[in-house]
Design a protein around this motif. Structure first.
Motif, PDB file in Angstrom:
ATOM      1  N   THR A  46      -5.690  12.601   0.966  1.00  0.00           N
ATOM      2  CA  THR A  46      -6.587  13.692   1.343  1.00  0.00           C
ATOM      3  C   THR A  46      -7.973  13.390   0.783  1.00  0.00           C
ATOM      4  O   THR A  46      -8.155  12.448  -0.004  1.00  0.00           O
ATOM      5  CB  THR A  46      -6.110  15.044   0.778  1.00  0.00           C
ATOM      6  OG1 THR A  46      -6.238  15.018  -0.650  1.00  0.00           O
ATOM      7  CG2 THR A  46      -4.669  15.345   1.178  1.00  0.00           C
ATOM      8  N   ASP A  47      -8.948  14.209   1.141  1.00  0.00           N
ATOM      9  CA  ASP A  47     -10.292  14.038   0.596  1.00  0.00           C
ATOM     10  C   ASP A  47     -10.317  14.211  -0.921  1.00  0.00           C
ATOM     11  O   ASP A  47     -11.154  13.630  -1.593  1.00  0.00           O
ATOM     12  CB  ASP A  47     -11.258  15.027   1.247  1.00  0.00           C
ATOM     13  CG  ASP A  47     -11.530  14.693   2.708  1.00  0.00           C
ATOM     14  OD1 ASP A  47     -11.285  13.533   3.114  1.00  0.00           O
ATOM     15  OD2 ASP A  47     -11.969  15.592   3.445  1.00  0.00           O
ATOM     16  N   LEU A  48      -9.389  15.003  -1.459  1.00  0.00           N
ATOM     17  CA  LEU A  48      -9.362  15.241  -2.900  1.00  0.00           C
ATOM     18  C   LEU A  48      -8.883  14.039  -3.706  1.00  0.00           C
ATOM     19  O   LEU A  48      -9.241  13.886  -4.870  1.00  0.00           O
ATOM     20  CB  LEU A  48      -8.463  16.440  -3.218  1.00  0.00           C
ATOM     21  CG  LEU A  48      -8.962  17.783  -2.716  1.00  0.00           C
ATOM     22  CD1 LEU A  48      -7.914  18.868  -2.978  1.00  0.00           C
ATOM     23  CD2 LEU A  48     -10.279  18.151  -3.384  1.00  0.00           C
ATOM     24  N   ARG A  71       2.887   2.463   3.575  1.00  0.00           N
ATOM     25  CA  ARG A  71       1.645   3.131   3.992  1.00  0.00           C
ATOM     26  C   ARG A  71       1.505   4.472   3.286  1.00  0.00           C
ATOM     27  O   ARG A  71       2.482   5.069   2.854  1.00  0.00           O
ATOM     28  CB  ARG A  71       1.580   3.296   5.499  1.00  0.00           C
ATOM     29  CG  ARG A  71       2.406   4.410   6.061  1.00  0.00           C
ATOM     30  CD  ARG A  71       2.099   4.611   7.550  1.00  0.00           C
ATOM     31  NE  ARG A  71       2.940   5.618   8.127  1.00  0.00           N
ATOM     32  CZ  ARG A  71       2.711   6.918   8.060  1.00  0.00           C
ATOM     33  NH1 ARG A  71       1.640   7.377   7.437  1.00  0.00           N
ATOM     34  NH2 ARG A  71       3.539   7.786   8.620  1.00  0.00           N
ATOM     35  N   MET A  72       0.283   4.905   3.183  1.00  0.00           N
ATOM     36  CA  MET A  72      -0.013   6.190   2.560  1.00  0.00           C
ATOM     37  C   MET A  72       0.314   7.310   3.541  1.00  0.00           C
ATOM     38  O   MET A  72       0.091   7.170   4.744  1.00  0.00           O
ATOM     39  CB  MET A  72      -1.509   6.217   2.229  1.00  0.00           C
ATOM     40  CG  MET A  72      -1.917   7.300   1.326  1.00  0.00           C
ATOM     41  SD  MET A  72      -1.332   6.916  -0.314  1.00  0.00           S
ATOM     42  CE  MET A  72      -2.162   8.144  -1.224  1.00  0.00           C
ATOM     43  N   GLY A  73       0.864   8.408   3.053  1.00  0.00           N
ATOM     44  CA  GLY A  73       1.138   9.550   3.906  1.00  0.00           C
ATOM     45  C   GLY A  73      -0.148  10.289   4.260  1.00  0.00           C
ATOM     46  O   GLY A  73      -1.165  10.164   3.581  1.00  0.00           O
ATOM     47  N   GLN A 110      -8.210   4.369  -3.752  1.00  0.00           N
ATOM     48  CA  GLN A 110      -8.977   3.186  -3.363  1.00  0.00           C
ATOM     49  C   GLN A 110      -8.958   2.117  -4.450  1.00  0.00           C
ATOM     50  O   GLN A 110      -9.222   0.953  -4.178  1.00  0.00           O
ATOM     51  CB  GLN A 110     -10.410   3.568  -3.000  1.00  0.00           C
ATOM     52  CG  GLN A 110     -10.486   4.282  -1.679  1.00  0.00           C
ATOM     53  CD  GLN A 110     -11.876   4.741  -1.321  1.00  0.00           C
ATOM     54  OE1 GLN A 110     -12.777   4.760  -2.150  1.00  0.00           O
ATOM     55  NE2 GLN A 110     -12.061   5.105  -0.066  1.00  0.00           N
ATOM     56  N   ALA A 111      -8.639   2.515  -5.679  1.00  0.00           N
ATOM     57  CA  ALA A 111      -8.530   1.541  -6.765  1.00  0.00           C
ATOM     58  C   ALA A 111      -7.363   0.598  -6.464  1.00  0.00           C
ATOM     59  O   ALA A 111      -6.263   1.036  -6.137  1.00  0.00           O
ATOM     60  CB  ALA A 111      -8.309   2.254  -8.092  1.00  0.00           C
ATOM     61  N   GLU A 112      -7.606  -0.691  -6.572  1.00  0.00           N
ATOM     62  CA  GLU A 112      -6.601  -1.697  -6.216  1.00  0.00           C
ATOM     63  C   GLU A 112      -5.316  -1.537  -7.027  1.00  0.00           C
ATOM     64  O   GLU A 112      -4.215  -1.648  -6.485  1.00  0.00           O
ATOM     65  CB  GLU A 112      -7.169  -3.100  -6.409  1.00  0.00           C
ATOM     66  CG  GLU A 112      -6.263  -4.207  -5.916  1.00  0.00           C
ATOM     67  CD  GLU A 112      -6.021  -4.163  -4.411  1.00  0.00           C
ATOM     68  OE1 GLU A 112      -4.919  -4.583  -3.992  1.00  0.00           O
ATOM     69  OE2 GLU A 112      -6.899  -3.706  -3.658  1.00  0.00           O
ATOM     70  N   ASN A 113      -5.437  -1.255  -8.320  1.00  0.00           N
ATOM     71  CA  ASN A 113      -4.223  -1.135  -9.141  1.00  0.00           C
ATOM     72  C   ASN A 113      -3.377   0.065  -8.717  1.00  0.00           C
ATOM     73  O   ASN A 113      -2.152  -0.001  -8.736  1.00  0.00           O
ATOM     74  CB  ASN A 113      -4.563  -1.066 -10.626  1.00  0.00           C
ATOM     75  CG  ASN A 113      -5.361   0.167 -11.000  1.00  0.00           C
ATOM     76  OD1 ASN A 113      -6.164   0.686 -10.216  1.00  0.00           O
ATOM     77  ND2 ASN A 113      -5.181   0.629 -12.214  1.00  0.00           N
ATOM     78  N   MET A 114      -3.989   1.155  -8.303  1.00  0.00           N
ATOM     79  CA  MET A 114      -3.235   2.324  -7.849  1.00  0.00           C
ATOM     80  C   MET A 114      -2.553   2.038  -6.513  1.00  0.00           C
ATOM     81  O   MET A 114      -1.398   2.406  -6.306  1.00  0.00           O
ATOM     82  CB  MET A 114      -4.149   3.544  -7.723  1.00  0.00           C
ATOM     83  CG  MET A 114      -4.633   4.071  -9.056  1.00  0.00           C
ATOM     84  SD  MET A 114      -3.285   4.631 -10.118  1.00  0.00           S
ATOM     85  CE  MET A 114      -2.739   6.077  -9.238  1.00  0.00           C
ATOM     86  N   ALA A 115      -3.257   1.383  -5.612  1.00  0.00           N
ATOM     87  CA  ALA A 115      -2.677   1.045  -4.309  1.00  0.00           C
ATOM     88  C   ALA A 115      -1.491   0.105  -4.477  1.00  0.00           C
ATOM     89  O   ALA A 115      -0.450   0.284  -3.841  1.00  0.00           O
ATOM     90  CB  ALA A 115      -3.735   0.430  -3.400  1.00  0.00           C
ATOM     91  N   GLU A 116      -1.624  -0.885  -5.338  1.00  0.00           N
ATOM     92  CA  GLU A 116      -0.526  -1.834  -5.571  1.00  0.00           C
ATOM     93  C   GLU A 116       0.663  -1.145  -6.228  1.00  0.00           C
ATOM     94  O   GLU A 116       1.813  -1.414  -5.876  1.00  0.00           O
ATOM     95  CB  GLU A 116      -1.003  -3.012  -6.419  1.00  0.00           C
ATOM     96  CG  GLU A 116      -1.949  -3.936  -5.682  1.00  0.00           C
ATOM     97  CD  GLU A 116      -1.340  -4.504  -4.402  1.00  0.00           C
ATOM     98  OE1 GLU A 116      -0.167  -4.931  -4.417  1.00  0.00           O
ATOM     99  OE2 GLU A 116      -2.036  -4.494  -3.370  1.00  0.00           O
TER     100      GLU A 116
END
Length: 80
Positions: free
Chosen positions: A11-13, A35-37, A19-25
């Motif tokens: 979400t926008d929040l 994929r992100m919901g 977007q941080a690479e470590n969080m995405a990984e």
């Protein structure tokens, strides 16, 4: 009464956080669906639960989390 238990929903929040690479990984490593919901993944279930077709569905917690609730591993090792 029923409950929708969403997983990681973009979400926008929370967009900047994911977007941080470590969080995405990390998310990709603990979730069956990589994929992100989105809110659009949640909306059809909410419509169903509000419709007459769900009249006999009661007392349920329904996870909409890309499989995270069945595959998630705690990211930290327990203390020894």
């Amino acid at each position: 009464m029923n409950c929708i238990a969403p997983g990681f929903i973009l979400t926008d929040l929370n967009r900047a956080m994911w977007q941080a690479e470590n969080m995405a990984e990390w998310r990709k490593a603990i979730q069956a669906n990589d994929r992100m919901g989105t809110p659009e993944d949640i909306a059809p279930l909410a419509v169903f639960l509000a419709a007459p077709g769900s009249d006999y569905v009661t007392g349920q917690v329904i996870s909409v989390d890309g499989g995270a609730s069945t595959t998630m591993k705690w990211p930290f090792a327990p203390p020894e």
